[in-house]
Design a protein around this motif. Structure first.
Motif, mmCIF file in Angstrom:
data_model
loop_
_atom_site.group_PDB
_atom_site.id
_atom_site.type_symbol
_atom_site.label_atom_id
_atom_site.label_comp_id
_atom_site.label_asym_id
_atom_site.label_seq_id
_atom_site.Cartn_x
_atom_site.Cartn_y
_atom_site.Cartn_z
ATOM 1 N N TRP A 194 2.129 -33.067 54.537
ATOM 2 C CA TRP A 194 3.645 -33.403 54.802
ATOM 3 C C TRP A 194 4.307 -32.382 55.177
ATOM 4 O O TRP A 194 5.493 -32.369 55.970
ATOM 5 C CB TRP A 194 4.121 -33.993 53.319
ATOM 6 N N GLU A 195 4.063 -30.972 54.818
ATOM 7 C CA GLU A 195 5.049 -29.851 55.231
ATOM 8 C C GLU A 195 4.724 -29.524 56.706
ATOM 9 O O GLU A 195 5.396 -28.761 57.370
ATOM 10 C CB GLU A 195 4.481 -28.654 54.302
ATOM 11 N N ARG A 196 3.627 -30.039 57.210
ATOM 12 C CA ARG A 196 3.256 -29.628 58.645
ATOM 13 C C ARG A 196 4.414 -30.377 59.593
ATOM 14 O O ARG A 196 4.663 -30.068 60.780
ATOM 15 C CB ARG A 196 1.932 -30.100 58.993
ATOM 16 N N TYR A 197 4.982 -31.202 59.414
ATOM 17 C CA TYR A 197 6.084 -31.980 60.122
ATOM 18 C C TYR A 197 7.145 -31.094 60.080
ATOM 19 O O TYR A 197 7.660 -30.987 61.184
ATOM 20 C CB TYR A 197 6.447 -33.454 59.416
ATOM 21 N N TYR A 206 8.417 -29.815 63.754
ATOM 22 C CA TYR A 206 9.785 -30.279 64.252
ATOM 23 C C TYR A 206 10.859 -29.906 63.228
ATOM 24 O O TYR A 206 11.275 -30.305 62.644
ATOM 25 C CB TYR A 206 9.886 -31.956 64.015
ATOM 26 N N PRO A 207 10.905 -28.543 63.440
ATOM 27 C CA PRO A 207 11.820 -27.728 62.353
ATOM 28 C C PRO A 207 13.316 -28.077 62.733
ATOM 29 O O PRO A 207 14.057 -27.968 61.695
ATOM 30 C CB PRO A 207 11.609 -26.168 62.617
ATOM 31 N N GLU A 208 13.804 -28.766 63.791
ATOM 32 C CA GLU A 208 15.118 -28.806 63.800
ATOM 33 C C GLU A 208 15.284 -30.414 64.361
ATOM 34 O O GLU A 208 16.265 -30.794 64.025
ATOM 35 C CB GLU A 208 15.946 -27.633 64.831
ATOM 36 N N LYS A 235 12.078 -30.334 55.528
ATOM 37 C CA LYS A 235 12.198 -29.390 54.218
ATOM 38 C C LYS A 235 13.170 -28.444 54.931
ATOM 39 O O LYS A 235 13.168 -28.042 55.881
ATOM 40 C CB LYS A 235 10.999 -28.771 53.854
ATOM 41 N N VAL A 236 14.505 -28.258 54.065
ATOM 42 C CA VAL A 236 15.542 -27.476 54.676
ATOM 43 C C VAL A 236 15.422 -26.066 53.914
ATOM 44 O O VAL A 236 15.372 -25.019 54.330
ATOM 45 C CB VAL A 236 16.878 -27.781 54.316
ATOM 46 N N ASP A 237 15.257 -26.006 52.582
ATOM 47 C CA ASP A 237 14.913 -25.091 51.770
ATOM 48 C C ASP A 237 14.025 -25.619 50.595
ATOM 49 O O ASP A 237 13.438 -26.624 50.590
ATOM 50 C CB ASP A 237 16.273 -24.374 51.253
ATOM 51 N N ASN A 238 13.998 -24.707 49.631
ATOM 52 C CA ASN A 238 12.978 -25.204 48.383
ATOM 53 C C ASN A 238 13.489 -26.372 47.676
ATOM 54 O O ASN A 238 12.523 -27.090 47.156
ATOM 55 C CB ASN A 238 12.645 -24.076 47.398
ATOM 56 N N SER A 290 16.136 -39.211 50.856
ATOM 57 C CA SER A 290 15.428 -37.851 50.782
ATOM 58 C C SER A 290 15.652 -36.936 49.715
ATOM 59 O O SER A 290 16.437 -36.167 49.688
ATOM 60 C CB SER A 290 15.562 -37.088 52.261
ATOM 61 N N THR A 291 14.947 -36.913 48.544
ATOM 62 C CA THR A 291 14.897 -36.071 47.435
ATOM 63 C C THR A 291 13.783 -35.272 47.107
ATOM 64 O O THR A 291 13.680 -34.449 46.320
ATOM 65 C CB THR A 291 15.322 -36.867 46.318
ATOM 66 N N SER A 292 12.540 -35.655 47.746
ATOM 67 C CA SER A 292 11.375 -35.001 47.585
ATOM 68 C C SER A 292 10.422 -34.854 48.888
ATOM 69 O O SER A 292 10.787 -35.523 49.822
ATOM 70 C CB SER A 292 10.513 -35.605 46.479
ATOM 71 N N PRO A 293 9.496 -33.952 48.822
ATOM 72 C CA PRO A 293 8.639 -33.904 50.081
ATOM 73 C C PRO A 293 7.596 -35.150 50.289
ATOM 74 O O PRO A 293 7.101 -35.096 51.373
ATOM 75 C CB PRO A 293 7.799 -32.648 49.776
ATOM 76 N N PHE A 294 7.530 -35.883 49.235
ATOM 77 C CA PHE A 294 6.531 -36.911 49.357
ATOM 78 C C PHE A 294 7.071 -38.262 49.659
ATOM 79 O O PHE A 294 6.342 -39.206 49.857
ATOM 80 C CB PHE A 294 5.899 -37.047 47.619
ATOM 81 N N GLN A 295 8.395 -38.376 49.762
ATOM 82 C CA GLN A 295 8.974 -39.674 50.398
ATOM 83 C C GLN A 295 8.940 -39.870 51.956
ATOM 84 O O GLN A 295 8.774 -38.695 52.624
ATOM 85 C CB GLN A 295 10.478 -39.606 49.962
ATOM 86 N N GLY A 296 8.357 -40.869 51.932
ATOM 87 C CA GLY A 296 8.249 -41.423 53.377
ATOM 88 C C GLY A 296 7.293 -42.508 53.595
ATOM 89 O O GLY A 296 7.082 -43.225 52.901
ATOM 90 N N ILE A 297 7.010 -42.985 54.989
ATOM 91 C CA ILE A 297 6.485 -44.133 55.238
ATOM 92 C C ILE A 297 5.331 -43.766 56.372
ATOM 93 O O ILE A 297 5.291 -42.696 56.875
ATOM 94 C CB ILE A 297 7.346 -45.151 55.924
ATOM 95 N N MET A 298 4.252 -44.441 56.400
ATOM 96 C CA MET A 298 3.216 -44.242 57.420
ATOM 97 C C MET A 298 3.299 -45.770 58.182
ATOM 98 O O MET A 298 3.447 -46.779 57.532
ATOM 99 C CB MET A 298 1.806 -44.235 56.917
ATOM 100 N N TYR A 299 3.402 -45.684 59.563
ATOM 101 C CA TYR A 299 3.435 -46.951 60.378
ATOM 102 C C TYR A 299 1.786 -47.282 60.562
ATOM 103 O O TYR A 299 1.071 -46.486 60.709
ATOM 104 C CB TYR A 299 4.024 -46.749 61.735
ATOM 105 N N ASP A 300 1.615 -48.629 60.731
ATOM 106 C CA ASP A 300 0.377 -49.028 61.021
ATOM 107 C C ASP A 300 0.365 -49.512 62.354
ATOM 108 O O ASP A 300 -0.593 -49.107 63.228
ATOM 109 C CB ASP A 300 0.090 -50.201 60.250
ATOM 110 N N TYR A 301 1.596 -50.212 62.665
ATOM 111 C CA TYR A 301 1.445 -50.579 64.217
ATOM 112 C C TYR A 301 3.037 -51.008 64.644
ATOM 113 O O TYR A 301 3.749 -51.538 63.470
ATOM 114 C CB TYR A 301 0.649 -51.937 64.263
ATOM 115 N N ILE A 302 3.382 -50.831 65.830
ATOM 116 C CA ILE A 302 4.651 -51.383 66.268
ATOM 117 C C ILE A 302 4.511 -51.940 67.270
ATOM 118 O O ILE A 302 3.899 -51.669 68.589
ATOM 119 C CB ILE A 302 5.765 -50.163 66.405
#
Length: 689
Positions: free
Chosen positions: A529-532, A536-538, A562-565, A662-674
């Motif tokens: 998750w941190e690799r995103y 894509y830092p900005e 992630k902006v800071d800790n 967005s309050t934690s690094p683990f919030q997110g979605i994965m796409y299957d198909y669009i």
């Protein structure tokens, strides 16, 4: 030493002496590899079954495997095999070696992790004892004096030893009686803790096996806790080879459909300790539900029900007026050994365990259980048929549902099977022609469900299915028409309910599991998750149809930046595409299938990144926690979004996908198909009809 402690010490000492005396000397057991005709080339040497009932212990022995079970609690204190007095961790307290347990939440409350109940029995009974089989029961009957203290269930734990068998079986019967308190059940399992001085090699699949760190390496002086307690960076392990690796039990999860055999191997002496699950009718959530297996401890788990990779949607919620009974298991705990001096004892023990798994699968459902709650084969029914797919924008002809998952589960809405846990489920795969057969189904009322790799959505047969004993039901030819309004203008991904086809980055070199280096399951690495943010830092991901490749350019999970800790940002991805012509008065269709979601809202905007309100919002959905637990899918979501032609333009267009909350690094979605579909009559211009 006090008098009471002296009594306890002497009692345990005498019990140990009894175990040694009762478990007679036995010949060394060679690994029995299958011969060319599939039979055992070297059958195990056994002796008559023995059952000894002590005040505090029950001892069962068949000359190959010996069990020491606490009485009346029903915890497995010891497993003897091939000259080893106990394969379980002797340094652990006796109740923490082999046991059933569950996690429950009383009074129907939510928002708590719940209480652990070890399901300790209060009554012991011999169900069957003869020359071929011993079956014993450790049960507990609930009453209102236990309210708030123990889960309001009657529990009956069974253990079976057969003559000549290199292992033992276990199953349990849970019952909630009408009028008893309401409660929630989140997790139930059997756990075994093999000896850490022996079992160092773990195997859960052909390509997922390795020597493992020791549990000591996870202690604070040797390991550094990472983003959550289960993940530990090994900084000073006992064996230097593990230094710098991440250990996390979730890296070894397996889908129900593949969770048949896993376990541990000791090199000296060469012994395998395996859990075999030949049938999974009792598991919750369907064939794709993921569960823990084996992990550092060493630990071996049979997960019957859990909310992992699904969250609150799979919590079993019982009302006070609800009657319920379910059998979990049986599972088979199998032991094998190697003494032939072969080239690779580890692999030969693993191959033998797989062969034994096939034997157990062929024997399912077992016919030797002493319980009317587990029906034998002749008390069950079978259902068969053929499933075809009709998508006129793919083919004018009906297509066989090649590889479709077809199953019976409790009556409900379309796709409800993936959130169902209280009943039984029975699944099969269709062949390349779409023919399927679901065999050995329990008597009851079901819906017939299916989903087809390569096509979005879920199928449900519109006629309820009633299975009776001995029935051979043929439902004939069924046709699934997946959601479709018009021709495909563009698509991203493969509709297979996972995000596996998208770009999975290499892990941070500081946080790797060597097993998954150059592995097909690289998504199981920690911290992806941190690799995103690293990539894509900005600015966020921009994907241009016709130019980009989703295998390389579509990040596997839309997560926070992630902006800071302690600060995380929402992210907005763009899909850019060009249209040669637009029908302003027509409606287009955007279909978004998600492979998982965790406390996230997906907002969709068409050509206006600041549109308020957005053109579509999912609302905050999901508590799968798939991203933190190294999965590639959780629960499946499908959204069908109307896009007025007036929102689109000739030439360049952009769809903005914003993931909010967005309050934690683990919030997110994965796409299957669009997929974007044109208006129904656009097919004429495209020459599709």
């Amino acid at each position: 030493m006090s008098l009471s402690n002296t009594v306890v010490f002497l009692t345990r000492f005498l019990s140990t002496i009894i175990i040694i005396l009762c478990i007679t000397a036995r010949d060394s057991l060679e690994l029995h590899l299958p011969s060319s005709n599939g039979t055992s080339a070297s059958p195990p040497v056994s002796s008559p079954l023995q059952l000894l009932i002590h005040d505090q212990y029950v001892l069962i022995d068949n000359g190959i495997v010996g069990l020491n079970i606490s009485k009346p609690e029903g915890s497995i204190n010891g497993i003897s095999y091939n000259g080893v007095d106990n394969l379980l961790e002797v340094l652990n307290p006796e109740f923490n070696r082999g046991y059933w347990d569950l996690v429950w939440i009383g009074n129907g409350s939510i928002g708590k992790k719940g209480s652990l109940d070890r399901l300790e029995g209060t009554d012991f009974k011999v169900m069957l004892e003869n020359e071929e089989q011993i079956e014993v029961s450790f049960s507990r009957t609930w009453n209102f004096s236990l309210e708030g203290k123990l889960v309001p269930l009657n529990v009956d734990k069974r253990f079976i030893v057969l003559r000549g068998s290199s292992g033992f079986y276990s199953y349990g019967i849970y019952e909630h009686v009408k009028g008893w308190p309401a409660f929630n059940l989140t997790n139930t399992r059997i756990a075994f803790k093999p000896r850490k001085d022996m079992f160092h090699y773990m195997a859960i699949a052909d390509n997922r096996q390795r020597y493992m760190p020791l549990p000591d390496d996870r202690e604070p002086d040797r390991g550094q806790e990472l983003a959550y307690p289960e993940a530990v960076l090994l900084v000073n392990p006992i064996e230097p080879e593990f230094k710098g690796e991440v250990d996390d039990k979730y890296e070894y999860s397996v889908e129900n459909k593949d969770n048949r055999v896993h376990g541990w191997i000791s090199s000296d002496p060469p012994i395998g300790f395996w859990q075999i699950t030949p049938g999974d009718e009792f598991r919750s959530g369907g064939p794709l539900k993921q569960c823990l297996t084996s992990h550092v401890g060493p630990t071996n788990l049979a997960i019957f029900h859990s909310t992992h990779y699904s969250g609150e949607d799979l919590i079993m919620k019982f009302g006070s007026d609800e009657e319920w009974k379910k059998v979990y298991g049986p599972i088979f705990m199998y032991m094998n050994s190697f003494s032939n001096g072969g080239d690779d004892p580890l692999q030969e023990l693993w191959e033998d365990a797989k062969n034994q798994m096939k034997v157990e699968v062929q024997s399912w459902p077992y016919d030797f259980l002493e319980s009317n709650e587990f029906p034998a084969r002749d008390q069950r029914g079978n259902i068969s048929g053929r499933l075809l797919v009709h998508d006129r924008y793919v083919s004018k002809e009906h297509m066989p549902a090649d590889g479709a998952f077809v199953g019976l589960a409790a009556p409900g809405d379309v796709g409800s099977w993936q959130r169902e846990a209280k009943g039984y489920q029975f699944w099969a795969r269709a062949d390349k022609h779409g023919y399927f057969s679901i065999n050995n189904t329990r008597v009851g009322n079901y819906n017939l469900y299916a989903w087809v790799p390569g096509f979005i959505g879920d199928y449900q047969y519109d006629v309820p299915v009633t299975i009776t004993a001995g029935v051979e039901m043929d439902v004939g030819c069924l046709v699934y028409e997946p959601s479709r309004d018009g021709p495909t203008l563009w698509e991203i991904g493969i509709p297979d309910r996972t995000a596996a086809e998208f770009f999975v980055p290499d892990p941070n070199p500081k946080y790797i599991n060597k097993l998954y280096v150059n592995h097909t399951d690289k998504f199981r690495q920690y911290g992806l998750w941190e690799r995103y943010t690293d990539l894509y830092p900005e600015t966020d991901l921009v994907y241009t149809n016709g130019l980009n490749d989703y295998k390389k350019d579509w990040f596997f999970a839309q997560v926070t930046r992630k902006v800071d800790n302690n600060t995380y940002q929402d992210t907005t991805w763009q899909i850019r595409f060009s249209l040669d012509a637009v029908e302003d008065s027509e409606s287009y269709k955007l279909r978004i299938a998600l492979a998982t979601a965790h406390v996230s809202e997906l907002q969709v905007r068409i050509n206006d990144p600041k549109a308020n309100p957005p053109d579509f919002s999912s609302g905050v959905i999901g508590k799968d926690n798939t991203i933190a637990r190294h999965g590639i899918h959780g629960l499946y979501w499908l959204f069908n979004i109307d896009v007025p032609g007036s929102k689109l333009v000739e030439g360049n267009n952009t769809i903005f996908l914003t993931r909010t909350n967005s309050t934690s690094p683990f919030q997110g979605i994965m796409y299957d198909y669009i997929r974007l579909e044109g208006p129904p009559d656009l097919n004429k211009n495209l020459g599709l009809q």
